[in-house]
Design a protein around this motif. Sequence first.
Motif, mmCIF file in Angstrom:
data_model
loop_
_atom_site.group_PDB
_atom_site.id
_atom_site.type_symbol
_atom_site.label_atom_id
_atom_site.label_comp_id
_atom_site.label_asym_id
_atom_site.label_seq_id
_atom_site.Cartn_x
_atom_site.Cartn_y
_atom_site.Cartn_z
ATOM 1 N N ASP A 298 -24.112 19.292 -45.915
ATOM 2 C CA ASP A 298 -24.956 18.792 -44.840
ATOM 3 C C ASP A 298 -26.278 18.248 -45.365
ATOM 4 O O ASP A 298 -26.824 17.290 -44.823
ATOM 5 N N TYR A 299 -26.794 18.867 -46.423
ATOM 6 C CA TYR A 299 -28.107 18.453 -46.917
ATOM 7 C C TYR A 299 -28.010 17.517 -48.118
ATOM 8 O O TYR A 299 -29.026 17.189 -48.722
ATOM 9 N N MET A 300 -26.815 17.104 -48.481
ATOM 10 C CA MET A 300 -26.690 16.174 -49.601
ATOM 11 C C MET A 300 -27.325 14.833 -49.238
ATOM 12 O O MET A 300 -27.232 14.376 -48.104
ATOM 13 N N PRO A 301 -27.985 14.182 -50.201
ATOM 14 C CA PRO A 301 -28.634 12.907 -49.900
ATOM 15 C C PRO A 301 -27.659 11.746 -49.744
ATOM 16 O O PRO A 301 -28.051 10.659 -49.334
ATOM 17 N N VAL A 302 -26.401 11.978 -50.092
ATOM 18 C CA VAL A 302 -25.389 10.926 -49.961
ATOM 19 C C VAL A 302 -24.684 11.082 -48.612
ATOM 20 O O VAL A 302 -24.339 12.194 -48.211
ATOM 21 N N ALA A 303 -24.507 9.969 -47.917
ATOM 22 C CA ALA A 303 -23.827 10.011 -46.625
ATOM 23 C C ALA A 303 -22.334 10.234 -46.827
ATOM 24 O O ALA A 303 -21.696 9.503 -47.584
ATOM 25 N N LEU A 304 -21.793 11.260 -46.162
ATOM 26 C CA LEU A 304 -20.397 11.631 -46.360
ATOM 27 C C LEU A 304 -19.648 11.639 -45.031
ATOM 28 O O LEU A 304 -20.172 12.092 -44.016
ATOM 29 N N TRP A 305 -18.422 11.132 -45.076
ATOM 30 C CA TRP A 305 -17.507 11.181 -43.948
ATOM 31 C C TRP A 305 -16.247 11.917 -44.388
ATOM 32 O O TRP A 305 -15.707 11.609 -45.465
ATOM 33 N N GLN A 306 -15.806 12.865 -43.597
ATOM 34 C CA GLN A 306 -14.498 13.495 -43.842
ATOM 35 C C GLN A 306 -13.515 12.871 -42.874
ATOM 36 O O GLN A 306 -13.772 12.803 -41.666
ATOM 37 N N VAL A 307 -12.414 12.390 -43.408
ATOM 38 C CA VAL A 307 -11.483 11.586 -42.624
ATOM 39 C C VAL A 307 -10.087 12.196 -42.690
ATOM 40 O O VAL A 307 -9.652 12.640 -43.748
ATOM 41 N N ASP A 308 -9.429 12.222 -41.554
ATOM 42 C CA ASP A 308 -8.047 12.701 -41.510
ATOM 43 C C ASP A 308 -7.118 11.485 -41.488
ATOM 44 O O ASP A 308 -6.957 10.839 -40.460
ATOM 45 N N ALA A 309 -6.538 11.181 -42.648
ATOM 46 C CA ALA A 309 -5.636 10.028 -42.750
ATOM 47 C C ALA A 309 -4.210 10.496 -43.027
ATOM 48 O O ALA A 309 -3.408 9.754 -43.588
ATOM 49 N N SER A 310 -3.899 11.731 -42.623
ATOM 50 C CA SER A 310 -2.596 12.299 -42.983
ATOM 51 C C SER A 310 -1.441 11.510 -42.371
ATOM 52 O O SER A 310 -0.397 11.343 -43.000
ATOM 53 N N HIS A 311 -1.634 11.017 -41.137
ATOM 54 C CA HIS A 311 -0.509 10.293 -40.525
ATOM 55 C C HIS A 311 -0.255 8.966 -41.229
ATOM 56 O O HIS A 311 0.873 8.491 -41.279
ATOM 57 N N MET A 312 -1.311 8.362 -41.810
ATOM 58 C CA MET A 312 -1.092 7.143 -42.587
ATOM 59 C C MET A 312 -0.330 7.470 -43.869
ATOM 60 O O MET A 312 0.500 6.685 -44.328
ATOM 61 N N GLY A 313 -0.587 8.661 -44.421
ATOM 62 C CA GLY A 313 0.165 9.081 -45.603
ATOM 63 C C GLY A 313 1.655 9.157 -45.317
ATOM 64 O O GLY A 313 2.481 8.797 -46.160
ATOM 65 N N ALA B 275 -4.716 1.625 -38.664
ATOM 66 C CA ALA B 275 -5.551 2.567 -39.426
ATOM 67 C C ALA B 275 -6.962 2.609 -38.856
ATOM 68 O O ALA B 275 -7.552 3.686 -38.700
ATOM 69 N N ALA B 276 -7.501 1.435 -38.524
ATOM 70 C CA ALA B 276 -8.868 1.386 -37.977
ATOM 71 C C ALA B 276 -8.973 2.131 -36.655
ATOM 72 O O ALA B 276 -10.001 2.738 -36.350
ATOM 73 N N ASP B 277 -7.883 2.108 -35.889
ATOM 74 C CA ASP B 277 -7.921 2.709 -34.544
ATOM 75 C C ASP B 277 -7.482 4.164 -34.501
ATOM 76 O O ASP B 277 -7.754 4.865 -33.525
ATOM 77 N N THR B 278 -6.767 4.630 -35.534
ATOM 78 C CA THR B 278 -6.170 5.967 -35.432
ATOM 79 C C THR B 278 -6.593 6.938 -36.525
ATOM 80 O O THR B 278 -6.376 8.129 -36.381
ATOM 81 N N VAL B 279 -7.131 6.434 -37.636
ATOM 82 C CA VAL B 279 -7.630 7.355 -38.663
ATOM 83 C C VAL B 279 -8.981 7.885 -38.187
ATOM 84 O O VAL B 279 -9.931 7.132 -38.027
ATOM 85 N N ASN B 280 -9.031 9.173 -37.951
ATOM 86 C CA ASN B 280 -10.215 9.747 -37.317
ATOM 87 C C ASN B 280 -11.180 10.361 -38.311
ATOM 88 O O ASN B 280 -10.769 10.983 -39.300
ATOM 89 N N VAL B 281 -12.449 10.180 -38.017
ATOM 90 C CA VAL B 281 -13.489 10.915 -38.735
ATOM 91 C C VAL B 281 -13.519 12.327 -38.168
ATOM 92 O O VAL B 281 -13.588 12.520 -36.949
ATOM 93 N N THR B 282 -13.448 13.326 -39.038
ATOM 94 C CA THR B 282 -13.430 14.711 -38.568
ATOM 95 C C THR B 282 -14.750 15.429 -38.818
ATOM 96 O O THR B 282 -15.004 16.459 -38.205
ATOM 97 N N ASP B 283 -15.564 14.901 -39.708
ATOM 98 C CA ASP B 283 -16.859 15.547 -39.943
ATOM 99 C C ASP B 283 -17.765 14.579 -40.686
ATOM 100 O O ASP B 283 -17.283 13.687 -41.398
ATOM 101 N N VAL B 284 -19.060 14.742 -40.506
ATOM 102 C CA VAL B 284 -20.050 13.940 -41.227
ATOM 103 C C VAL B 284 -21.233 14.835 -41.553
ATOM 104 O O VAL B 284 -21.397 15.895 -40.943
ATOM 105 N N ASN B 285 -22.051 14.410 -42.482
ATOM 106 C CA ASN B 285 -23.262 15.175 -42.757
ATOM 107 C C ASN B 285 -24.487 14.461 -42.169
ATOM 108 O O ASN B 285 -24.371 13.392 -41.569
ATOM 109 N N ARG B 286 -25.652 15.064 -42.350
ATOM 110 C CA ARG B 286 -26.865 14.526 -41.721
ATOM 111 C C ARG B 286 -27.199 13.128 -42.227
ATOM 112 O O ARG B 286 -27.628 12.273 -41.466
ATOM 113 N N ARG B 287 -27.027 12.911 -43.530
ATOM 114 C CA ARG B 287 -27.377 11.620 -44.107
ATOM 115 C C ARG B 287 -26.521 10.503 -43.496
ATOM 116 O O ARG B 287 -26.994 9.382 -43.312
ATOM 117 N N ALA B 288 -25.269 10.831 -43.176
ATOM 118 C CA ALA B 288 -24.397 9.832 -42.566
ATOM 119 C C ALA B 288 -24.946 9.414 -41.203
ATOM 120 O O ALA B 288 -24.941 8.223 -40.853
#
Length: 695
Positions: free
Chosen positions: A287-302, A330-343
Amino acid sequence: MTSLLRDHDEAGIADLAWESIIILDESSRVRDWNPAAEHIFGWPALAVRGTQVQDLSPSPADEKRAWAHLLQEGFWRGRISRYTRDGGIVFADVRRHLRYDDVGMHRDVIEFARPARDAGEPQYEEEFVLDRMTAASWEIDVSPASRIIERIAARTGSVPEEELQDLYGRLVELARIVEVNERTARLVGGNRGPDLMVGQSVAAFWPVGSRSILAELILEVLRDRGGKACRRQLASDGILRDPLVTVWRAGGTHRERLFIAVNGTVDDDRSYLFLRASEARYRKLIDYMPVALWQVDASHMGKIYARLRADGVIDFERYLEEHPELVELAADTVNVTDVNRRAIELVGGAGVQDLIRPVGYLFAADPAALRRVMIGRFTGRKNYSELMKLRTLDNRALDVRFSVTYPEPRLELDATIFSLEDVTDQLRMETQLRQLQADFSHAARVSMLGELASSIAHEVNQPLAAIVTNAETSLRWLGRDKPDIEKVGQLTARIAASARRADEIVQRVRGMAVKQTPTPVELAFNEIVQESLLFVRHEIETRSVRVTSAYARGLPSVIGDRIQLQQVIVNMLINAIQAVEGCDETLREIAISTGTDKKGDLLFTLRDRGPGIALDHIERIFDGFFTTKTHGMGIGLAICQSIVAAHGGELSASNRPEGGAEFRLILPRAGRFTAGAQIATSLARAFADDISNIS
């Protein structure tokens, strides 16, 4: 789980309480039900949420009287009895408080309860383990599997075992998740929360080894008309120790919905707490990392990629050209599941929820980037990075360094990590530095041309004089009584040749004088040296300097800007000529050679027989504004070194044991340093370092 208890208690203290804590609305319907309530009354929270508390009581009349007293007095204390999930009855000592909102209206009722002491002392384990109080709870919908269920029922006892196992597997695959609690998501949901598990197949989260047992329990519950609960002890599976699975039918109109509770402790008693502590540390760190991070669930694309591979798709890039709808999917169905503050800060969102949605918004300004990300995943890359444009939620345009880390190994419950770094200011600064470098380089070339002015004038004057002489001679041949046309033709050809030579000299000087953006192309280095010698030929001749050259054959080509590399060679030649100028004429010698070094890169060497480089100057000879010349600016060699470094090469100077100086220029062969963009970037960085050294 969005808990009402947590709404009023952000620390989640109710989840850690030994005492049953239940929130009821003013109609006595259950709003929330903590883990201790699950333990005491045997019902998972999701199975009783929305249920009127009287419906759980074997004495509803007593409950109604207690409820009326509560509404009248605001407080009630007494003993209650409640059905357990198994149909048994548990007695509890209860106190209830009516709570009010800010304007004095009834808000809810909070109930605290402990098992009645004379009904059996609550026998908590000696070492309290919260995890044992909480069941992994599921509500599932088996209606999509109705045909499979009917098929199994119609052939009871006659289905071959292998076929039966296949039907069990399909039943679990078709069953859909309606709701799960947080423990379920934590144990088997990977990085997805309960909300993202809803609507997906039960099979995606249920261990493969016990799917057939789950199917058997489902069929057993559906066959029973009395609504009994069915349970089965499972073998430890690495997630829970001795898990007990209980399945029963949901009440009301949803007869095709079932509840599942899985009780058991995690394999290591310490691991639950350790896991929570580890998660807390991990989340805080991320959460406090200076780099913006997105956690993405792309399992169905896999899974889609796996099917395409099975169908024989190899050239995925071409496949996407023919099926652009897959990129849109992919743009419409791959969901972001978490982000940090920098994002959140980077994209200008108001909160996490602004970013928890399909990833398409990240690629709105650069849709091709998503396509390349997909190709990277399909081809099995571990990570991928590129510069791209990002349109923020508040409509800013940013240049970002986008990186993706693909899950490894490939699992159903994978998590893909995006990181974005804002490089807008960095790119702007590099552009400014490139411009500054170009300005300095141009200034150095113009200064160098100033030193060569007499040589250039002499070079140009030679063909012009020849033109005049040949033209006058032609006129004389034409003025004769009998013009010699053949002779005039020869002279006219000489005039044209001289004119072309003059034009070449002018163009060469013009090319050196004009300010232009570096253009990296593949070059033959011997030609660069020979063209550079033309600039200083007059200087060499008038100062009686002897130049010997040795050009190696089969040299590797180099990637670079022709004018800038000529600038480097000419500058080195001028310095060498000036170095040997004070020597006796017999010693005025410069030797140049081309070849390759041990790595196969291009090597250019220039040696002179001058006085050499003073020992206290040799470390500073490439420093900006360092010069030993009376009227020198001290930027010539500094610019040369910047140019060479920008081309991925090295420029060095030393003294020769036999006297004189030696300059060595090494340039990487083409193929080892090929990207034009890389040269452009290197130019800026090299020059930035140079500017830093100068300052």
